[in-house]
Write a protein that holds these residues in place. Structure first.
Motif, mmCIF file in Angstrom:
data_model
loop_
_atom_site.group_PDB
_atom_site.id
_atom_site.type_symbol
_atom_site.label_atom_id
_atom_site.label_comp_id
_atom_site.label_asym_id
_atom_site.label_seq_id
_atom_site.Cartn_x
_atom_site.Cartn_y
_atom_site.Cartn_z
ATOM 1 N N ALA A 88 0.758 -1.338 -0.027
ATOM 2 C CA ALA A 88 0.022 0.039 0.059
ATOM 3 C C ALA A 88 0.822 1.345 -0.143
ATOM 4 O O ALA A 88 0.454 2.222 -0.519
ATOM 5 N N SER A 89 1.986 1.115 0.630
ATOM 6 C CA SER A 89 3.003 2.570 0.650
ATOM 7 C C SER A 89 3.551 2.695 -0.847
ATOM 8 O O SER A 89 3.724 3.730 -1.374
ATOM 9 N N GLU A 90 3.741 1.441 -1.426
ATOM 10 C CA GLU A 90 4.316 1.522 -3.042
ATOM 11 C C GLU A 90 3.264 2.105 -3.771
ATOM 12 O O GLU A 90 3.667 2.905 -4.407
ATOM 13 N N LYS A 91 2.080 1.530 -3.457
ATOM 14 C CA LYS A 91 0.996 2.389 -4.253
ATOM 15 C C LYS A 91 0.643 3.756 -4.050
ATOM 16 O O LYS A 91 0.510 4.600 -4.719
ATOM 17 N N LEU A 92 0.683 4.102 -2.839
ATOM 18 C CA LEU A 92 0.468 5.399 -2.183
ATOM 19 C C LEU A 92 1.576 6.529 -2.725
ATOM 20 O O LEU A 92 1.004 7.536 -3.149
ATOM 21 N N PHE A 93 2.745 6.006 -2.479
ATOM 22 C CA PHE A 93 3.995 6.886 -2.638
ATOM 23 C C PHE A 93 4.681 6.922 -3.978
ATOM 24 O O PHE A 93 5.630 7.605 -4.328
ATOM 25 N N GLY A 94 4.686 5.571 -4.540
ATOM 26 C CA GLY A 94 5.204 5.186 -5.781
ATOM 27 C C GLY A 94 6.725 4.743 -5.775
ATOM 28 O O GLY A 94 7.126 4.582 -6.972
ATOM 29 N N PHE A 95 7.155 4.627 -4.549
ATOM 30 C CA PHE A 95 8.474 4.004 -4.271
ATOM 31 C C PHE A 95 8.423 2.297 -4.193
ATOM 32 O O PHE A 95 7.587 2.252 -3.372
ATOM 33 N N ARG A 96 9.033 1.595 -4.930
ATOM 34 C CA ARG A 96 9.158 0.421 -4.858
ATOM 35 C C ARG A 96 10.035 -0.131 -3.544
ATOM 36 O O ARG A 96 10.666 0.836 -3.040
ATOM 37 N N PRO A 97 9.814 -1.167 -2.937
ATOM 38 C CA PRO A 97 10.361 -1.572 -1.739
ATOM 39 C C PRO A 97 12.077 -1.287 -1.867
ATOM 40 O O PRO A 97 12.568 -0.941 -0.988
ATOM 41 N N GLU A 98 12.424 -1.710 -3.108
ATOM 42 C CA GLU A 98 13.982 -1.783 -2.980
ATOM 43 C C GLU A 98 14.472 -0.300 -3.104
ATOM 44 O O GLU A 98 15.698 0.167 -2.899
ATOM 45 N N GLU A 99 13.566 0.531 -3.635
ATOM 46 C CA GLU A 99 13.922 2.162 -3.629
ATOM 47 C C GLU A 99 13.800 2.760 -2.234
ATOM 48 O O GLU A 99 14.384 3.752 -2.048
ATOM 49 N N SER A 100 12.934 2.400 -1.276
ATOM 50 C CA SER A 100 12.840 2.829 -0.327
ATOM 51 C C SER A 100 13.573 2.129 1.138
ATOM 52 O O SER A 100 13.999 2.778 2.060
ATOM 53 N N LEU A 101 13.878 0.788 1.132
ATOM 54 C CA LEU A 101 14.545 0.359 2.179
ATOM 55 C C LEU A 101 15.967 0.721 2.352
ATOM 56 O O LEU A 101 16.818 0.937 1.268
ATOM 57 N N GLY A 102 16.402 1.246 3.288
ATOM 58 C CA GLY A 102 17.625 1.648 3.673
ATOM 59 C C GLY A 102 17.728 3.152 3.533
ATOM 60 O O GLY A 102 18.837 3.735 3.846
ATOM 61 N N ARG A 103 16.885 3.870 3.322
ATOM 62 C CA ARG A 103 16.710 5.164 3.195
ATOM 63 C C ARG A 103 15.933 5.658 4.291
ATOM 64 O O ARG A 103 15.225 5.211 5.029
ATOM 65 N N LYS A 104 16.275 7.130 4.296
ATOM 66 C CA LYS A 104 15.765 7.935 5.684
ATOM 67 C C LYS A 104 14.192 8.003 5.345
ATOM 68 O O LYS A 104 13.758 8.502 4.244
ATOM 69 N N ILE A 105 13.397 7.927 6.561
ATOM 70 C CA ILE A 105 11.903 7.910 5.917
ATOM 71 C C ILE A 105 11.590 9.261 5.819
ATOM 72 O O ILE A 105 10.554 9.647 4.927
ATOM 73 N N ASP A 106 12.168 10.449 6.680
ATOM 74 C CA ASP A 106 11.837 11.910 6.278
ATOM 75 C C ASP A 106 12.269 12.259 4.742
ATOM 76 O O ASP A 106 11.539 13.212 4.134
ATOM 77 N N SER A 107 13.391 11.756 4.329
ATOM 78 C CA SER A 107 13.855 12.147 3.069
ATOM 79 C C SER A 107 12.946 11.532 2.000
ATOM 80 O O SER A 107 12.757 12.130 0.949
#
Length: 864
Positions: free
Chosen positions: A256-275
């Motif tokens: 649902a996060s991927e659908k809402l924000f457009g980031f795939r898991p591999e694009e988001s994991l390991g990054r700062k949540i606020d950025s």
């Protein structure tokens, strides 16, 4: 107020994550609805699949087939309650699916239920109970999860009306409640499995004491359980969940996060949540709040916010935060986001639609009132009121909304408008209904109403205020009537003036010669009585001519300051009034005179005619015993009085003559001042000139007369302008022997030979030396060559110089020349010019020896 409601809802969402217990969260929602929206009480039921009612279910033994638990495996269970009632048992502890309001909401027959009339709405089955508790509104909402399954019902009662905005906010809260239940049910399933695994671990631990090898198996089971939990959260629809550690690094990113924000898991994991999902401007404050939450210094605030997606576009969400401990004993932090995009779009569309409606509604030139029926259509309350209606009625929209039509505008009952609204509400047929409110023939208001019924059941009254236009039409018609009357009176007056002039010259011989002859014959002469009769007949004829002159408005009359009270007193002591009393023995005459009334400038003779005619008119209107009252008063007219009374603003003396007769018809009132129009029957006297004389005399005095009539009698009210001049003392009667002259020369100027002859005989009898001429030109020539002591001047002479022109030429020759005006008919304007030039006395033809002698004596004795 709307801001307070949203803040209150945000606090509800903040508290939801203070507990993981589902019933505790639902209790928080119920408490919030009661505190934020002022509900009397709020409840939440859940459908528990597979749970069958037992014998203790109050509906299981009901004789009413509708209440038999046909769907016992889908029974609604009360799980949360707040407000007036907090217990979870009793008759509504379990509600059959599809029964009562709650069951029907759950079944979808009324998925969203709202009424602001619980004491009269047929869908509410217990009106007496609602009325006893003072309840006004009820709202219920189906709790449907993201998969379309119904998992419960949220409902509340209130002792006040529920607005459309409140309804929308609570409906959103209900949608969130359904999602909370969905998440919690998933979480309970997971927790149940965790509890099962924990129980297994306890057994395993006891075995591990004997067998260390089994520890590895238990650890593997816990890892599998955590894996399943993550799998379930990862697949939650429409609920975006992101996990991160103490350094704010993303460790979990569901679909649902991927659908809402457009980031795939591999694009988001390991990054700062606020950025990832925060705009640059909001990052500093978010980091500060997040770090304080991670350090457990305070809770992370929940509520509506705007994040960003991968492309930088704004994403409206409802955000909340949860902290959990993983299988390794480490803290994991989760942010939960619910997409509000569709809700925001719906709100914006609703807002724009409302703005368009409001603009159209408020800019209409016609007044518009939207009404809702109460008490089964016996009355109506105002739901809306546009600007034009505010201006027409002089009341603000806030003052009228929610108020009853019959109380705010009682005239709608008497005018029949309320009944028209009831009929339109019942049958839906549009109707037109004009409403006119008037008093004393003056239009106070004129509304033209068109009444319609909306498909939603409300009634709309569309109306225009035509008061000004109708009032102008009425005033125009009144002015036209006055103009027609004035022209008619003017025509009759011209005729009366010409007739009066000729009659007065003829009557001079009938009045004057008998008076001279009576002074020359013995008292016992057989001619004395015939001569007296001739003289009296002439005087009566002269009085009738005087009435004609009164009808001929503008006829000359000498006006002087006088007390209205004194004139009334003198009339009541007169022979005319005595004759009126004898002719009407059953009528009592009374007075109510206000003391110290200001004087008026008037012709006393004409005021006496007014009193005599009104007294006679009132007495003869009474058939049998009755009362005629003559009253005086003072009053001040202001500008607002001019709609009914055309007089200028100022102070006035008021004469009122009221009788106790049967009154008059509207047709009679319209024509009573016309010449020769009379309502007297049955041998009553009257020529039809009496009230015409009154009307003309009032107009000549710059006054106004009103007539009010009814079954209890008729009242004439006359307004006279007051003056600051003091009244003169009444003249006393002088013996004729004291009025004789000493041989003074008097020049008679008259174009009538008979009148010159009569005047010469009368002056000789009074001891003067008369000289007579036939026109103004001869008078001017005589004055140029001879001195005379007094000029007796006729005003109307044809052809040649008029009386005014003759006197103006005379005073050019002799500035101090004394003169008396003697006329049968002359206009006031002509006479006033002669008075301004120097003349001081006026005698009316036909005149008597006494009138002529006293006028000459006063003029000759007047100091220069």
């Amino acid at each position: 107020m709307s801001l307070c409601w949203h803040e209150g809802v945000n606090k509800i969402y903040d508290r939801l994550f203070s507990t993981t217990d589902l019933e505790g969260r639902l209790k928080i929602i119920c408490d919030g609805v009661v505190s934020v929206f002022g509900a009397d009480f709020c409840r939440i039921w859940m459908i528990k699949q597979g749970d069958r009612c037992g014998d203790n279910c109050p509906h299981a033994t009901s004789n009413d087939p509708r209440h038999l638990c046909r769907y016992r495996d889908r029974c609604l269970h009360l799980v949360a309650s707040s407000g007036r009632y907090t217990h979870l048992d009793g008759f509504h502890g379990r509600v059959p699916y599809d029964c009562y309001k709650i069951g029907r909401i759950a079944s979808g027959k009324e998925a969203t239920f709202l009424t602001n009339e619980v004491t009269s709405d047929p869908r509410v089955h217990n009106h007496q109970w609602a009325a006893r508790l003072g309840l006004v509104a009820f709202a219920g909402y189906q709790l449907r999860d993201n998969n379309g399954r119904v998992n419960g019902v949220l409902a509340f009662f209130a002792d006040h009306r529920i607005t459309a905005e409140q309804h929308a906010i609570v409906e959103n809260l209900a949608n969130s409640t359904a999602q909370v239940i969905q998440v919690s049910l998933h979480q309970e399933e997971l927790e149940e499995k965790v509890r099962q695994r924990t129980a297994e671990l306890l057994v395993t631990n006891s075995e591990l004491r004997r067998e260390i090898a089994r520890k590895k198996q238990v650890q593997q089971a816990l890892v599998a359980s955590e894996h399943r939990f993550r799998s379930l959260v990862r697949d939650l629809p429409n609920i975006a969940v992101q996990g991160f550690d103490r350094s704010k690094t993303v460790v979990f990113w569901n679909r649902a996060s991927e659908k809402l924000f457009g980031f795939r898991p591999e694009e988001s994991l390991g990054r700062k949540i606020d950025s990832l999902i925060l705009f640059d401007s909001r990052r500093p404050l978010f980091r500060k709040d997040l770090e304080a939450w991670i350090r457990q210094e305070r809770t992370m605030p929940s509520g509506e916010t705007v994040l960003r997606d991968k492309k930088g576009f704004p994403v409206p969400v409802y955000a909340s935060y949860v902290a959990l401990t993983n299988s390794q004993g480490e803290k994991e932090f989760y942010s939960i986001h619910i997409d509000l995009t569709e809700i925001k779009k719906a709100r914006e569309a609703s807002r724009k639609s409302e703005l368009r409606y409001r603009e159209l509604f408020d800019h209409m030139k016609s007044g518009v009132a939207v009404l809702r029926a109460v008490e089964e259509g016996q009355d109506f309350v105002f739901l809306d009121f546009n600007r034009a209606a505010e201006q027409i009625e002089g009341i603000s929209r806030e003052q009228i909304l929610g108020r009853r039509m019959s109380r705010m505008f009682p005239e709608t009952v008497s005018s029949g408008l309320l009944e028209i609204v009831r009929q339109v509400w019942k049958d839906g047929e549009p109707r037109y209904h004009p409403v006119v409110v008037s008093r004393n023939d003056t239009i106070l208001s004129w509304r033209e109403n068109s009444v319609y019924k909306l498909p939603s059941g409300e009634v709309v009254v569309l109306y225009d205020d035509l008061t000004r236009e109708k009032r102008m039409e009425s005033e125009k018609e009144a002015m036209a009537r006055k103009l027609r009357r004035s022209r008619k009176m003017e025509a009759i007056g011209l005729m009366a003036g010409g007739v009066a002039h000729d009659l007065n010259n003829i009557l001079s011989g009938i009045v004057s010669y008998p008076e001279l002859l009576l002074r020359q014959i013995p008292e016992n002469s057989s001619l004395q009585r015939p001569l007296e009769v001739i003289n009296e007949s002439g005087l009566r004829a002269a009085a009738i001519v005087a009435d004609l002159l009164t009808v001929a408005r503008g006829a000359a009359s000498r006006k002087e300051p006088a007390s209205l009270n004194s004139l009334i007193t003198r009339y009541l002591q007169s022979a005319e009034h005595s004759q009126c009393m004898k002719a009407n023995p059953g009528v009592v005459f009374a007075t109510r005179l206000r003391p110290e009334i200001p004087p008026i400038r008037c012709s006393p003779v004409h005021i006496r005619k007014i009193l005599m005619n009104l007294a006679y008119n009132g007495a003869e209107a009474i058939d049998g015993p009755g009362r005629v009252e003559i009253a005086t008063d003072t009053g001040r007219l202001d500008q607002s009085s001019q709609t009914r009374n055309p007089l200028p603003a100022g102070e006035y003396a008021i004469l009122t003559v009221r009788d106790t007769g049967p009154g008059m018809s509207a047709q009679d009132v319209e024509r009573i001042f016309e010449p020769f129009y009379t309502t007297k029957t049955g041998g009553r006297s009257g020529t039809g000139l009496g009230l015409t004389i009154v009307w003309n005399a009032v107009q000549d005095h710059g006054g106004h007369i009103d007539v009010a009539t009814g079954p209890d009698g008729t009242q004439f009210t006359i307004y006279f302008p007051v003056t600051d001049e003091l009244p003169e003392k009444p003249r006393s009667t002088v013996d004729l022997d004291l009025l004789t002259g000493n041989g003074e020369t008097i020049l008679i100027v008259d174009d009538e030979p008979t009148q010159r002859e009569i005047a010469c005989h009368m002056l000789e009898h009074l001891g003067y030396r008369p000289v007579a001429v036939a026109c103004g030109e001869e008078a001017v020539a005589h004055i140029r060559n001879h001195r005379v002591d007094l000029v007796l001047l006729d005003m109307i002479m044809e052809p040649g110089l008029s009386g005014r022109e003759t006197y103006e030429r005379i005073i050019e020759i002799r500035k101090d020349q004394r003169a008396i005006i003697a006329t049968g008919f002359a206009t006031s304007s002509e006479v006033e010019k002669v008075f301004e030039a120097g003349a001081a006395m006026l005698v009316k033809k036909p005149y008597t020896l006494e009138q002529l002698g006293q006028a000459i004596r006063e003029e000759l004795g007047r100091a220069d």
